[in-house]
Design a protein around this motif. Structure first.
Motif: not given
Ligand SMILES: NC(=O)c1ccc[n+]([C@@H]2O[C@H](COP(=O)([O-])OP(=O)(O)OC[C@H]3O[C@@H](n4cnc5c(N)ncnc54)[C@H](OP(=O)(O)O)[C@@H]3O)[C@@H](O)[C@H]2O)c1
Length: 160
Positions: A15-30
């Motif tokens: 679910i995370g890497c170095h305190g952040a999300l490992p991916w950037h998936i705009p559709e999931d954020l929406r």
């Protein structure tokens, strides 16, 4: 009050890497925004700091023993205190992470909303072990980078 866990994770539960999300998936954020808007979100202090601001159009409850009060959020000294606050707000409740919050919320949640990320990202932060036999799948919808699946907890009678 419906208690939901909402999470994006790989099939290996990253679910995370170095305190952040490992991916950037705009559709999931929406999708996350659509599902949680108008409701109450509960997050851990680390997740709040990684987002960096209160999420708009949601009641933001941040669980922390160290965070000073700040505008746009309510700081709650325990998960139970956050849930009591959420109950007063009379909206659906979404536990939005991170790992520590998911671990404590998993036995309490009615529903799991999981975006199963298809690519196998490396990470250092994992969702707790999940026994899917305790959950009934309610729906599943495929997107190019992930599959979004809704589960509801089985009743004790269904599990027996
Ligand atoms: N993939 C996803 O959907 C998703 C979603 C959210 C986050 N994440 C990832 O998850 C990672 C962060 O997870 P994490 O476990 O390190 O942090 P976290 O769960 O966001 O926050 C942990 C902090 O919350 C507070 N806390 C937790 N339980 C508490 C309790 N019962 N009473 C009082 N305070 C409590 C403590 O803050 P104090 O130290 O201030 O007391 C603790 O240090 C990041 O990598 C982030 O990107 C992934």
């Amino acid at each position: 009050m419906e208690k939901n866990i909402i999470v994006a994770m790989t099939r290996r539960r990253v679910i995370g890497c170095h305190g952040a999300l490992p991916w950037h998936i705009p559709e999931d954020l929406r999708l996350f925004r659509t599902l949680t808007s108008g409701h109450t979100v509960i997050m851990g202090r680390t997740t709040f700091e990684s987002i960096g601001r209160p999420l708009p159009e949601r009641h933001n409850l941040v669980v922390s023993r160290t965070l000073m009060p700040c505008s746009g959020i309510v700081v709650c000294p325990s998960l139970i205190a956050a849930m009591e606050q959420a109950r007063r707000l009379q909206r659906d409740l979404f536990f939005i992470g991170g790992r520590e919050i998911y671990r404590q919320a998993l036995p309490l949640a009615d529903r799991l909303l999981i975006s199963w990320i298809e690519q196998d990202y490396a990470g250092d932060c994992f969702f707790p072990l999940l026994d899917l036999s305790l959950w009934k799948q309610e729906w599943s919808r495929e997107y190019p980078a992930f599959t979004h699946v809704g589960y509801r907890r089985r009743s004790a009678k269904e599990v027996a």
